[in-house]
Design a protein around this motif. Structure first.
Motif, PDB file in Angstrom:
ATOM      1  N   ALA A  68       0.830  -1.198   0.000  1.00 15.26           N
ATOM      2  CA  ALA A  68       0.000   0.000   0.000  1.00 15.26           C
ATOM      3  C   ALA A  68       0.867   1.252   0.000  1.00 15.26           C
ATOM      4  N   VAL A  69       0.484   2.216  -0.801  1.00 12.37           N
ATOM      5  CA  VAL A  69       1.123   3.522  -0.754  1.00 12.37           C
ATOM      6  C   VAL A  69       0.114   4.454  -0.086  1.00 12.37           C
ATOM      7  N   VAL A  70       0.497   4.984   1.054  1.00 12.87           N
ATOM      8  CA  VAL A  70      -0.446   5.757   1.859  1.00 12.87           C
ATOM      9  C   VAL A  70      -0.051   7.228   1.873  1.00 12.87           C
ATOM     10  N   LEU A  71      -0.953   8.083   1.454  1.00 17.51           N
ATOM     11  CA  LEU A  71      -0.698   9.517   1.485  1.00 17.51           C
ATOM     12  C   LEU A  71      -1.544  10.152   2.568  1.00 17.51           C
ATOM     13  N   SER A  72      -0.891  10.511   3.658  1.00 22.05           N
ATOM     14  CA  SER A  72      -1.620  11.118   4.768  1.00 22.05           C
ATOM     15  C   SER A  72      -1.332  12.609   4.748  1.00 22.05           C
ATOM     16  N   LEU A 103      -1.313  -0.699  -4.078  1.00 21.39           N
ATOM     17  CA  LEU A 103      -2.606  -0.220  -3.607  1.00 21.39           C
ATOM     18  C   LEU A 103      -2.432   1.217  -3.162  1.00 21.39           C
ATOM     19  N   LEU A 104      -3.313   2.075  -3.598  1.00 18.64           N
ATOM     20  CA  LEU A 104      -3.167   3.476  -3.251  1.00 18.64           C
ATOM     21  C   LEU A 104      -4.214   3.859  -2.208  1.00 18.64           C
ATOM     22  N   MET A 105      -3.764   4.529  -1.166  1.00 15.37           N
ATOM     23  CA  MET A 105      -4.716   4.950  -0.128  1.00 15.37           C
ATOM     24  C   MET A 105      -4.439   6.385   0.287  1.00 15.37           C
ATOM     25  N   PHE A 106      -5.479   7.149   0.398  1.00 11.67           N
ATOM     26  CA  PHE A 106      -5.345   8.514   0.878  1.00 11.67           C
ATOM     27  C   PHE A 106      -5.932   8.587   2.271  1.00 11.67           C
ATOM     28  N   VAL A 107      -5.286   9.360   3.109  1.00 18.06           N
ATOM     29  CA  VAL A 107      -5.829   9.564   4.448  1.00 18.06           C
ATOM     30  C   VAL A 107      -5.980  11.060   4.618  1.00 18.06           C
ATOM     31  N   ASP A 108      -7.203  11.594   4.468  1.00 15.39           N
ATOM     32  CA  ASP A 108      -7.261  13.011   4.742  1.00 15.39           C
ATOM     33  C   ASP A 108      -8.314  13.433   5.740  1.00 15.39           C
ATOM     34  N   THR A 109      -9.121  12.515   6.163  1.00 15.99           N
ATOM     35  CA  THR A 109      -9.998  12.875   7.266  1.00 15.99           C
ATOM     36  C   THR A 109      -9.598  12.026   8.466  1.00 15.99           C
ATOM     37  N   ARG A 110      -9.983  12.492   9.618  1.00 14.45           N
ATOM     38  CA  ARG A 110      -9.665  11.782  10.855  1.00 14.45           C
ATOM     39  C   ARG A 110     -10.220  10.351  10.811  1.00 14.45           C
ATOM     40  N   ASP A 111     -11.370  10.205  10.181  1.00 13.46           N
ATOM     41  CA  ASP A 111     -12.018   8.892  10.089  1.00 13.46           C
ATOM     42  C   ASP A 111     -11.211   7.903   9.266  1.00 13.46           C
ATOM     43  N   ASP A 112     -10.391   8.422   8.389  1.00 11.58           N
ATOM     44  CA  ASP A 112      -9.629   7.541   7.517  1.00 11.58           C
ATOM     45  C   ASP A 112      -8.580   6.749   8.279  1.00 11.58           C
ATOM     46  N   PRO A 133       3.629  13.400   6.964  1.00  9.57           N
ATOM     47  CA  PRO A 133       4.615  14.340   7.482  1.00  9.57           C
ATOM     48  C   PRO A 133       4.190  15.152   8.703  1.00  9.57           C
ATOM     49  N   HIS A 134       2.901  15.182   9.031  1.00 10.62           N
ATOM     50  CA  HIS A 134       2.496  16.112  10.091  1.00 10.62           C
ATOM     51  C   HIS A 134       2.824  15.630  11.487  1.00 10.62           C
ATOM     52  N   LYS A 135       3.158  16.596  12.308  1.00 10.70           N
ATOM     53  CA  LYS A 135       3.619  16.277  13.643  1.00 10.70           C
ATOM     54  C   LYS A 135       2.554  15.534  14.448  1.00 10.70           C
ATOM     55  N   GLY A 136       1.312  15.955  14.341  1.00  8.38           N
ATOM     56  CA  GLY A 136       0.275  15.343  15.173  1.00  8.38           C
ATOM     57  C   GLY A 136      -0.347  14.100  14.557  1.00  8.38           C
ATOM     58  N   ASP A 137       0.129  13.689  13.408  1.00  5.89           N
ATOM     59  CA  ASP A 137      -0.527  12.594  12.699  1.00  5.89           C
ATOM     60  C   ASP A 137      -0.528  11.308  13.523  1.00  5.89           C
ATOM     61  N   GLY A 153       8.187   8.140   3.812  1.00  4.02           N
ATOM     62  CA  GLY A 153       8.753   9.120   2.898  1.00  4.02           C
ATOM     63  C   GLY A 153       8.812  10.438   3.632  1.00  4.02           C
ATOM     64  N   GLY A 154       9.999  10.956   3.851  1.00  2.00           N
ATOM     65  CA  GLY A 154      10.136  12.155   4.677  1.00  2.00           C
ATOM     66  C   GLY A 154      10.211  11.732   6.126  1.00  2.00           C
ATOM     67  N   ARG A 155      10.823  12.557   6.914  1.00  2.66           N
ATOM     68  CA  ARG A 155      10.952  12.273   8.334  1.00  2.66           C
ATOM     69  C   ARG A 155       9.553  12.297   8.939  1.00  2.66           C
ATOM     70  N   PRO A 156       9.092  11.187   9.552  1.00  4.16           N
ATOM     71  CA  PRO A 156       7.735  11.210  10.102  1.00  4.16           C
ATOM     72  C   PRO A 156       7.669  12.168  11.292  1.00  4.16           C
ATOM     73  N   GLY A 157       6.574  12.900  11.376  1.00  5.99           N
ATOM     74  CA  GLY A 157       6.419  13.889  12.437  1.00  5.99           C
ATOM     75  C   GLY A 157       6.333  13.251  13.804  1.00  5.99           C
ATOM     76  N   THR A 158       5.741  12.059  13.849  1.00  5.42           N
ATOM     77  CA  THR A 158       5.598  11.344  15.122  1.00  5.42           C
ATOM     78  C   THR A 158       6.397  10.057  15.084  1.00  5.42           C
ATOM     79  N   GLY A 159       6.690   9.530  16.254  1.00 14.27           N
ATOM     80  CA  GLY A 159       7.339   8.221  16.351  1.00 14.27           C
ATOM     81  C   GLY A 159       8.621   8.125  15.559  1.00 14.27           C
ATOM     82  N   ARG A 160       9.459   9.110  15.654  1.00 13.92           N
ATOM     83  CA  ARG A 160      10.634   9.163  14.793  1.00 13.92           C
ATOM     84  C   ARG A 160      11.663   8.093  15.101  1.00 13.92           C
TER      85      ARG A 160
END
Lengths: 339, 339
Positions: A68-72, A103-112, A133-137, A153-160
């Motif tokens: 899965a490729v996840v875009l949050s 598999l492509l997945m987008f996460v843009d609402t909290r429910d996702d 990438p977001h700190k609070g994700d 992809g990119g330094r994760p904002g949380t759980g680094r």
DNA sequence: TCCCCAACTGGGAGCGCTCCCAGAATTCTG
DNA sequence: CAGAATTCTGGGAGCGCTCCCAGTTGGGGA
């Protein structure tokens, strides 16, 4: 075998005159198959147009053959950004070379978030490439608990800590920009930042600040926050200009904000690059060269990033015990007319 | 049930004190399950964190629960175009609302065609949403032979009869552009076309020509071919300008080419929109408003397109016998400063 | 020559699910 | 209240594959 149905392994085996087991071994090139048998099976498979039933295979191997490729990321950012198109395309190429579906997945609402976790936990994919990438994700934390092979992809904002990741040298890129401006005689170098809960934005700001200080310049009053959009770049630059009328350069943390900066400068009667130089970040392939004047920008190669990510993930999936670490990729300055 | 393994249907059934069959019925809300049993099963499933094994289910239902989104377009076009990002995002939303996974596939080399066909024929996806606009593209023909449920985005260049498709009103959009230019007093309205093996480009050219003729204007010498890139727009506009120095408007078949046109006009000392008006097509969300002056363009809604496509495909998958036809979606003029 | 061990083959079991069918429980009819 | 219709339940089979294990073959060393 009825005409209208897809051939099964059994059909191939019968056609080749061997057993199901031997056919399976030949197709998966296991050891202990005679070349003779293997040729017969491969020939039969070609003849019958056989293609293995992935569901049946998954059921026993407990592997899906899909990643899965996840875009949050908020919708707008994904849509505006050809970076993601590159990433998706690159991911497909790299994965399909390895025989893995995407598999492509987008996460843009909290429910996702719970839905995505549930999906990945459910074993519908063998692993995931995640852009979060977001700190609070909440996604990275949830993924860690779910023990799913993940590469960020990119330094994760949380759980680094303990995450596998591939990032660009954002700080170094900012330094490159500032050095270029300083070398061409600029002394009042402002910056328009992205949202600072975004690690890349924070790193770019840090790079700008360190480079200024290294050059003996004072960063006070010279930074203004934006949110990666064009409008925010325009507003931030106007503020910067009001506060420091002697501004002679702007480093924007994205090309879109650089476009906004140009608008603000034009509105204030400043000529780019004569009065004020502008450098962007991303080297947006469509936007940067189309701007007036064409935009100097920090170039990063998304294809290289995804290649590294896929490599890490595949190692993880084959059970290799690679050390969790963030690989940092270099960026470079693409010089055009704006600086 | 061991701690470290995922619960199976059997586990859920045991926990709920019913049989596997009843548990299955409850989970799939079939008829003939008592409310009592259903509640117990649903409770047990929640308690155990059960998530059905898709592979096992696929094996017997012969459905994968996944749909492929296929982009058959040269790499550069996909990367430059936020239209595709929109499409992918929209497709994900619509599909996941229907509980369907989204597989992404790109076809940009000749070799990809057989691979894609093989994959889809192999029953790895229940259907496909295909963007294959080029006239010579072998994919549509191959797909038709493979009897896979397919819905096309845009009028497919090949095999147009009997295909399910959702297209934009490209001809109408071109007409809108020409009418707007004519209404504001322009009389020498040139066009820069896309590659004419691309149905959308052909339709836009046809719309331009018909609208000119309807307005009593002569299209001779006023069209020049491009290939949707910025550079081609610049070259084409320069040629147009050389041939017709009295040119007072350019309708470009893409925003990228409109950006090229602006460059050429600027280089020739023409002021936009005073001397020459420019209208693009696509209403590129990043590029159009960022241009100088901001670009007037024909707006189309990719989200609406994908919604229609998914609707059609889902009907097809549930066995509804809908008539193969091309649904045509309206476009509108987004007026900014360039015309 | 015989035996042994490697190389190879085929059948059986079972992955987790849905569907079919027979039977049990319940409700409806006259 | 008997019998029929209806609702509900559980077990068995089987989807197409991989893996395990037992058996068969063939070549090399004692």
């Amino acid at each position: 075998m009825p005409m209208d149905e897809r051939p099964t392994l059994e059909d191939v085996a019968a056609y080749a005159g061997v057993s199901r087991s031997t056919a399976s071994r030949a197709l998966n090139d296991d050891e202990y198959v005679s070349t003779r048998a293997k040729e017969k099976v491969l020939g039969a498979a070609r003849e019958l147009g056989y293609s293995p039933n992935q569901a049946a295979r998954s059921l026993v191997t407990r592997r899906t053959g899909a990643v899965a490729v996840v875009l949050s990321e908020p919708e707008a950012n994904v849509l505006d950004d050809p970076y993601f198109a590159s990433v998706m395309h690159g991911a497909f190429r790299e994965l399909s070379d390895a025989g893995v579906q995407m598999l492509l997945m987008f996460v843009d609402t909290r429910d996702d978030v719970p839905r995505t976790i549930k999906f990945l936990e459910g074993g519908h994919a063998d692993g995931a490439l995640v852009f979060a990438p977001h700190k609070g994700d909440p996604l990275p934390t949830a993924l860690r608990l779910a023990r799913i092979p993940v590469v960020y992809g990119g330094r994760p904002g949380t759980g680094r800590r303990g995450a596998h990741a591939v990032d660009f040298d954002n700080e170094g890129g900012a330094r490159l920009a500032v050095e270029h401006l300083h070398d061409s005689g600029r002394r009042r170098i402002g910056t328009v930042t992205g949202m600072l809960d975004h690690p890349a934005a924070a790193d770019r700001l840090a790079g700008w600040q360190k480079a200024l200080e290294a050059a003996g310049l004072d960063p006070t009053d010279l930074s203004e926050q934006g949110d990666f959009t064009m409008a925010s770049g325009e507003v931030a630059t106007a503020k910067l200009l009001a506060r420091c009328p002697d501004l002679d350069a702007v480093f924007a943390a994205s090309d879109l904000m650089a476009a906004g900066a140009m608008k603000a400068l034009r509105a204030a009667g400043r000529i780019v690059p004569k009065d004020v130089a502008v450098i962007g970040f991303d080297d947006h392939p469509t936007l940067a060269p189309a701007m007036e004047p064409p935009l100097t920008s920090i170039h990063q190669d998304p294809r290289q990033q995804i290649r590294e990510m896929v490599k890490k993930l595949l190692s993880l999936l084959t059970g290799e015990n690679i050390r969790p670490e963030t690989t940092v990729l270099p960026v470079k300055l693409a010089v055009r007319d704006s600086a």
